[in-house]
Design a protein around this motif. Structure first.
Motif, PDB file in Angstrom:
ATOM      1  N   SER A 195       8.315 -20.892 -11.710  1.00  0.00           N
ATOM      2  CA  SER A 195       8.234 -22.131 -12.472  1.00  0.00           C
ATOM      3  C   SER A 195       9.623 -22.483 -12.982  1.00  0.00           C
ATOM      4  O   SER A 195      10.577 -21.728 -12.794  1.00  0.00           O
TER       5      SER A 195
ATOM      6  N   GLY B  90      -4.012 -16.974 -17.106  1.00  0.00           N
ATOM      7  CA  GLY B  90      -2.632 -16.512 -17.258  1.00  0.00           C
ATOM      8  C   GLY B  90      -2.219 -15.328 -16.446  1.00  0.00           C
ATOM      9  O   GLY B  90      -1.023 -15.095 -16.257  1.00  0.00           O
TER      10      GLY B  90
ATOM     11  N   GLY C 190      -4.786 -15.332 -23.528  1.00  0.00           N
ATOM     12  CA  GLY C 190      -4.699 -16.267 -22.410  1.00  0.00           C
ATOM     13  C   GLY C 190      -4.623 -17.698 -22.875  1.00  0.00           C
ATOM     14  O   GLY C 190      -4.747 -18.006 -24.066  1.00  0.00           O
TER      15      GLY C 190
ATOM     16  N   SER D 235      -5.913 -21.691 -21.646  1.00  0.00           N
ATOM     17  CA  SER D 235      -6.701 -22.548 -20.775  1.00  0.00           C
ATOM     18  C   SER D 235      -6.002 -23.890 -20.654  1.00  0.00           C
ATOM     19  O   SER D 235      -5.883 -24.631 -21.631  1.00  0.00           O
TER      20      SER D 235
ATOM     21  N   LYS E 182       1.050 -22.208 -17.295  1.00  0.00           N
ATOM     22  CA  LYS E 182       0.972 -20.753 -17.457  1.00  0.00           C
ATOM     23  C   LYS E 182       2.110 -20.285 -18.354  1.00  0.00           C
ATOM     24  O   LYS E 182       3.229 -20.082 -17.892  1.00  0.00           O
TER      25      LYS E 182
ATOM     26  N   SER F 151       4.432 -17.867 -20.823  1.00  0.00           N
ATOM     27  CA  SER F 151       4.920 -16.495 -20.642  1.00  0.00           C
ATOM     28  C   SER F 151       4.240 -15.517 -21.587  1.00  0.00           C
ATOM     29  O   SER F 151       4.301 -14.315 -21.372  1.00  0.00           O
TER      30      SER F 151
ATOM     31  N   THR G 159       1.083 -14.995 -22.195  1.00  0.00           N
ATOM     32  CA  THR G 159      -0.213 -14.439 -21.808  1.00  0.00           C
ATOM     33  C   THR G 159      -0.049 -12.959 -21.464  1.00  0.00           C
ATOM     34  O   THR G 159       0.892 -12.575 -20.775  1.00  0.00           O
TER      35      THR G 159
END
Length: 1383
Positions: free
Chosen positions: A457, A1308, A1325, A1327, A1331, A1333, A1335
């Motif tokens: 990412s 995640g 996690g 939702s 995503k 970092s 998690t």
């Protein structure tokens, strides 16, 4: 070609400044040039038009017929000419249009781009190292290819521009010994609004012992003199950020694994966790010799959980006793096809997955022939952790010339992924980055090369090299310890060409490498200098004035100096340099922003002469600041004692006091601004504020309007300091401003202890003090002090200190009478003794030991016996308030206390040290510690040690309100109801306290003994502060309204002064001083005016005939001498009010002078005669309060987390996960969110869903799934979690199968996790479509808990999809704007 016209009307710079469209040659926006050039000459078209008009006016007259004929002729010609003009114009239009379209299709001209100036000519002087180039008036060159020349001088309107391409495909290297820009000359590579896209390198070559040495500039340089312009603007990048996830040594959370052994007979087996690459089991089964070993292996494999990675390698031989059942299990559970036929001494290796089948199995076999297997039987497979890190597992078996070898390797492959806080999509493969140390040794900083990473990412990169050290990427115990990550690569590079080793006179006794790099020097009255996103590599020389970037005596370079826009450097990368990073010398108003200084010799960001003001350093990173030789303060121990050519006579410098001060930020004047900077590793200090008594160096002789030590502090906001030895932040001292001499043989500019920071309004000591505010300092992993702060008034607020030898030390402005009294305060701050950052051995970390609340191995400051302290009091007065202390737990090796005192302290300590509203966490064993004889404390017998004291205003330290806390053996402050706290070596007393300053003249090495009449058997013996000085001084803390006697270990002093320190009006003590019985006295009183030393309101004392008469007249100036005992009695009673923190009254310092006349030289001690005659029964002048009930409410800092991005909100989340034994005892499992506990005691899965976009936090759902309904968890995770939610999951009890692995991937995880037979599982996690970092998944083996886990989750990030009602307030940007306006 006219230079002025060409530069003045270059399309790259169209806008006039202040209405003046004419500039000196080479002008770009910058300083307003004081002299206008003459107007440009008229153009040829204009001259021709004037000539035709004049010619027409001189035409003769014609007859009417001739005139008619001429008119007809002209009419005909006009029609003809009109047609011709139309045709020519049309043709020209289409040609021009075609040219424009052709150019625009390749590279459309941009008026902001200097290389697209149509007046430029392409220039290629070739490769000739003897050629001296002068670019002068009329020369406007575009460099388009590589060049090597001897030198380049750009002057008199000459212009040199580096060519560029739209796609950035050019790669131009200019090699030269030097470039000098002066008198209207200009060098451009890109512009601020048209950044250079290609690669441009200026390589400065030459050795120190060859070539021309130019005045002022020397060799190997880029120099800008008056009228010169230097504009370098590379491609923008995120210059530095922070790790957002911890980077482990080897790239794996439990490290890499390597094993090799010869003749390890049988099957060597390793079981590896498929989620973390951790080695779970390390077992050998001798299946060659024993059938039972084969059965044991069979059972071992049968018990393994599905998904586990198993690696097997034969050592020597393994087949002889290998049973068919064992072979079958290896085939069934690991998918082996080669185990069936394994023979004697065959080399066999396998890597497989339990129940993964043959497709998951990789194996290899080699036959044994002639004592060799002819190579390795090697098996290898690649996997991913749940965090997405790729790793390989390898097993091998081999025979080499009769020697059997077997081994295993578990390691990362295809690079290590880094998770970063900011968008780093501007970082490209091949770029070099540096990751800072987060431990005590700055040498744990590491360089890496970026790899291509299509799966990353914009917050991730992948690096080629394997990390050697641990780099934290977390907020730990509320303190931001995330490692800085900086990018070193830029597309514009200025670099020195270096030799392979040190040579000539380049301090080769200290350096084995070449230190003669290039340098850039800017001098006064330049026209314009702006550098942005430029890399300076191998720059600087171990010579004064030769630095990577040096603003030399430039004066005001902001609006005040007429520069619009202001002069700045932005986004520079200065690394592997040989003398500093950026030197600001006699220069004011410079902006240094987003710049990295890495691996340099000597002070990095360096303000030189003590006159530099209004400079702003914003978001800069300095790390690995090593010692150099230039100044005494740059030098380490060996350099300091070796370099003696500038000291006087045979003087040998003392490293600790003369040198050893090298700092990442060396701030020689307080009126400068530091915002958002990071000092991430220095040999001595991260940020050092020092105070020059007068201007030094080339600024010597300048008359400053105000002394630096009296000048208010500029902005200090949100700076971080770590991994330095002496201190993270150091505010103290100055430099010696005189040359060495017999009177003072020390070297000029060595460290000096004469300056004290005492800021006042307008730097006028007669005006009120102005508090220097240190706002938002983060200091961690500094060996000695997180911060050492001397002076007053100084306020430290909103700050955090963790894992320092000493968190924060306050030292006063000075001692009475040189200091009028000031204060220091720390508030809203956090102190952590030993955090969960356990460190990593290596670099220069020398000490490891057991420590912390969990008693785990960790790196240590200083050594394993060093007493760790959070807040240290030197003298005072201080005020510690609204602060929290965590994790100060002593060990068998060392003491660790929240509050402590300077060890081996000979100085005074004031009872006006106030502490209130402090909070001590559950893991603070010693709230305060007064020291005990032993390592580091030595005998604890110096004057300051004995008089250590503070005032517990509200009882938040002791549980008793309005009490004083002193050392347990100090009977000057006691009464019968005091409470001893043996663990602290402390006594807690009620009462009122002050100090007596006793000064004696011509009494070297004289010891004073003071006894209180109520405790004569417990006197205090004081050695004095300066045993060998002309006068001696003693300053005991005393309880007021009591009587004392003073005795000496030698002849009584002939002249004694007694000063009343911290006495309020009408406070009193009675004192009896011991003298020979035949002594006569002259006693006088006066107010000492501290500023000028004068005395006012002087009065003489008169003798009275008895102590009773003296008691009746204690408010009068009387004394009584009891000649039978030898005690001169008098009352010290304050007549005037004392204001604020002043030591003395508003009228001056109340002083009693005793002039004694005697011919006796006997030792003057009267203890045996004084007591019991003057003994008094002990009593409490002030009643001892009752113990406070319960904990202090509202105490401690209100802030839970201290980060370097304070504009973000972080949600504290804590999990308590008990093990089986604690669960059976009834201990709850708890998820705590922002201090709110959510406990649960039933076995099952507990879920909290928190809105990621609400502050402080909004709980959206709370769910408990009992063991009987575990299957419902899967459905809930599929459908019940709303977007933009934080998911907090914790289990309790043994859950055999938690079938949610696949469902945690969208929340995640990088892959489904192994969740079988876990003791505890904790998951954080998110939702949403992002995503983050943070998690994480934590698991423990069956029967075990995870203890206490703490995480800090950022809220309201735009990446979550959160919508905001308004812009985020950025105080740092507001302060930057404020600093700019102040210019």
């Amino acid at each position: 070609m006219n230079a002025a016209g060409s530069r003045g009307h270059s399309p790259a710079f169209l806008q006039p400044q202040n209405g003046n469209s004419h500039r000196s040659p080479g002008y770009v926006p910058g300083k307003v040039v004081p002299l206008r050039p003459p107007p440009p000459p008229k153009s040829q078209a204009s001259a021709k038009f004037t000539s035709v008009r004049q010619e027409a006016q001189a035409t003769f007259a014609f007859s009417p017929e001739e005139q008619q004929n001429q008119r007809e002729s002209r009419k005909h010609k006009r029609h003809k000419n009109t047609f011709i003009c139309f045709a020519v114009t049309s043709f020209s239009f289409f040609v021009a249009l075609a040219v424009i379209l052709g150019i625009s299709s390749r590279y459309a001209p941009d008026e902001n781009c200097p290389d697209q100036n149509p007046r430029l000519r392409n220039w290629d002087p070739g490769q000739d190292s003897t050629k001296h180039i002068v670019v002068k008036e009329g020369d406007m060159f575009r460099l388009i290819s590589d060049v090597t020349v001897n030198s380049i001088v750009i002057q008199d309107g000459g212009l040199l521009v580096f060519g560029d391409d739209k796609d950035g495909s050019r790669n131009i290297t200019l090699r030269t010994r030097y470039i000098l820009i002066q008198d209207g000359g200009a060098l451009h590579i890109g512009a601020e609004k048209c950044r250079y896209k290609s690669k441009a390198t200026i390589a400065l070559y030459g050795k120190s012992d060859e070539g021309e040495n130019l005045p002022t500039f020397g060799k190997k340089f880029i120099g800008v003199e008056a009228g010169g312009t230097l504009e370098l603007h590379g491609a923008q990048k995120t210059t530095w950020t922070l790790l957002a996830r911890t980077l482990h040594s080897s790239g794996l959370p439990f490290g890499s694994y390597t094993f090799e052994k010869d003749f390890s007979r049988g099957l060597n087996v390793r079981v590896i966790d498929q989620d973390t690459a951790k080695i779970l089991d390390n077992v050998k089964f001798d299946t060659h010799e024993y059938h039972n070993e084969s059965r044991r292996l069979q059972e071992f494999l049968r018990l393994q959980d599905p998904g586990r990675i198993v690696a097997i390698a034969v050592g020597d031989s393994a087949a002889k006793s290998l049973l068919p059942g064992t072979i079958q299990v290896i085939q069934d559970r690991l998918g082996s096809k080669l185990i069936q036929g394994l023979g004697y001494r065959q080399a066999w290796a396998l890597v497989g997955v339990i129940d993964g089948g043959s497709t998951s199995c990789n194996e290899s076999v080699r036959n044994y022939e002639n004592h060799s297997s002819g190579g390795k039987a090697l098996a290898q497979r690649e996997f991913y952790t749940v965090d997405g890190q790729k790793f390989s597992v390898m097993a091998y078996s081999e025979w080499i010339e009769g020697v059997s070898l077997s081994g295993f390797r578990v390691e990362v492959v295809d690079g290590v992924k880094l998770h970063l806080l900011d968008d780093v999509s501007s970082w490209k493969p091949g770029d070099q980055i540096v990751v800072a140390s987060t431990d005590y040794s700055m040498y744990q900083a590491e360089e890496f090369t970026l790899l291509p990473c299509p799966e990353c990412s914009r917050f991730q990169v992948k690096v080629k090299e394997i990390p050697q050290f641990l780099h934290m990427g977390e907020i730990i115990d509320g303190v931001d310890m995330r490692a800085e990550v900086g990018i070193l690569t830029r597309n514009i590079v200025i670099q020195g060409e270096m030799e392979d080793s040190c040579y000539a006179e380049n301090q080769c006794q200290f350096f084995d490498y070449d230190t003669f790099g290039g340098h850039v020097m800017i001098r006064k009255n330049f026209t314009s200098v702006h550098l942005s996103y430029v890399e300076l590599k191998h720059m600087g020389q171990q010579q004064l004035g030769r630095y990577p970037l040096h603003f030399h005596l430039c004066g005001d370079v902001d609006y005040k100096g007429g520069y619009r826009p202001v002069t700045f450097v932005d986004g520079l990368s200065i690394h592997h340099s040989f003398s500093r990073c950026i030197t600001v010398h006699g220069t004011n108003g410079l902006l240094i922003k987003d710049t990295i200084g890495f691996d340099t010799l000597g002070h990095c960001f360096f303000l030189e002469d003590g006159v530099e003001q209004r400079n702003t350093l914003f978001h800069n990173l300095g790390l690995l600041t090593k010692p150099g030789t230039l100044l005494p303060t740059d030098r380490n121990n060996s350099m300091c004692t070796s370099m003696r050519d500038k000291v006087f006579g045979n003087y040998v410098p003392v490293p600790a006091t003369d040198c050893m001060a090298v700092s990442t930020f060396w701030i020689a004047h307080p009126n400068n601004n530091l915002i958002n900077n990071a000092a991430a590793g220095s040999q001595d200090a991260g940020i050092w504020y020092l105070f020059h008594k007068e201007p030094t160096g080339e600024s010597s002789g300048l008359q400053l309007f105000a002394k630096p030590e009296l000048t208010p502090l500029g902005i200090f906001y949100n700076n971080r300091v770590h991994s330095s030895f002496k201190a993270g932040l150091f505010i103290d001292k100055g430099v010696k401003t005189t040359n060495s001499s017999a009177a003072d043989p020390r070297e000029y500019l060595c460290l000096d202890n004469s300056a004290r920071f005492r800021p006042h309004q307008d730097a006028d000591p007669e005006k009120p003090r102005v508090a220097a505010v240190i706002d938002r300092l983060i200091a961690f992993k500094n060996n000695d002090n997180g911060a050492w702060v001397r002076g007053g008034d100084i306020v430290v607020q909103n700050s955090a200190f963790a894992d320092n030898g000493i968190g924060l030390t306050f030292a006063s402005d000075g001692s009475f009478p040189s200091d009028e009294g000031s204060s220091q305060e720390v508030s809203e701050s956090l102190f952590v003794g030993e955090s969960r950052n356990y460190g990593f051995q290596g670099g220069q970390n020398k000490y490891m030991g057991i420590g912390g609340i969990d008693q785990k191995p960790r790196t240590l400051p200083r050594n394993r016996t060093f007493p760790i302290r959070g807040f240290q009091i030197y003298d005072g007065p201080i005020h510690l308030t609204r602060s929290t202390f965590k994790k100060y737990m002593p060990t068998l090796d060392r003491y660790s206390s929240a509050i402590g005192f300077l060890m081996k302290n000979s100085w005074q300590i004031t009872p006006r040290n106030n502490i209130s509203l402090v909070k001590f966490g559950p893991h603070v064993s010693l709230n305060v510690f007064f020291g005990k004889p032993g390592p580091w404390f030595e005998d604890c017998e110096l004057d300051g040690d004995k008089n250590s004291i503070f005032h517990d205003i509200d009882g938040s330290v002791t549980g008793y309100k309005d009490v004083y806390v002193g050392r347990m053996d100090n009977y000057l402050i006691r009464h019968p109801n005091c409470v001893n706290v043996t663990r602290w070596n402390a006594v807690v007393c009620s009462g009122t306290y002050a100090q007596v300053y006793v000064q004696t003249w011509s009494t070297q090495n004289l010891t004073m003994t003071i006894a209180r009449d109520e405790y004569p058997s417990h006197p205090m013996v004081l050695r004095g502060i300066n045993q060998k000085a002309a006068f001696q001084q003693y300053q005991p803390v005393i309880m007021l309204d009591k009587g004392y006697t003073i005795h000496w270990n030698g002849p009584a002093p002939r002249t004694t002064f007694l000063y009343l320190i911290n006495f309020n009006k009408n406070d009193w003590i009675r004192v009896g001083l011991c003298y020979p019985s035949n002594t006569s006295f002259q006693v006088s009183f006066g107010f000492l005016q501290r500023q000028n030393g004068s005395l006012s309101k002087m009065e003489e004392y008169e003798a009275v005939h008895s102590l009773e008469e003296l008691q009746r007249k204690q408010s009068e100036r009387k004394f009584y001498f009891d000649s039978s005992v030898g005690l001169l009695f008098l009352y010290l009673k304050a007549k005037s009010h004392r204001d604020g923190h002043s030591y003395c009254s508003s009228q001056g310092c109340e002083r009693v002078k005793i002039q004694a006349a005697t011919d006796s030289k006997d030792i003057s001690t009267c203890m045996a005669r004084a007591y019991p005659k003057y003994y008094r029964k002990p009593s409490a002048a002030k009643r001892m309060p009752a113990v406070l009930p319960g904990l202090c409410q509202g105490c401690g800092t209100r802030q839970v987390v201290f980060t370097s991005d304070p504009h973000k909100t972080y949600l504290p989340v804590q999990f308590q996960s008990p093990g089986k034994a604690e669960t059976q005892r009834g201990d709850p499992s708890v998820i705590s969110v922002n201090g709110t506990d959510f406990p649960f005691r039933s076995a099952g899965v507990f879920l909290l869903v928190v809105d990621a976009c609400s502050v402080p936090f909004r709980l959206m759902e709370k769910k408990l799934f009992l063991l009987a309904e575990i299957s419902r968890v899967e459905e809930y995770l599929k459908t019940g979690i709303p977007p933009r939610s934080i998911v907090l999951l914790s289990t309790r009890g043994e859950i055999k199968q938690l079938n949610i692995s696949d469902l945690l991937v969208p929340l995640g995880l990088a892959k489904p996790a192994h969740l079988y037979n876990k003791g505890s599982t904790i998951f954080l996690g998110f939702s949403g479509n992002f995503k983050p970092s943070w998690t994480k998944l934590f698991t423990s083996p069956a029967g075990q808990g995870l203890g206490v886990l703490e995480q800090f989750v950022p809220l309201q990030l735009s990446d979550y999809g959160c919508s905001r009602t308004g812009p985020v307030r950025r105080k740092d940007l507001e302060l930057l704007k404020q600093a700019s306006k102040a210019h």
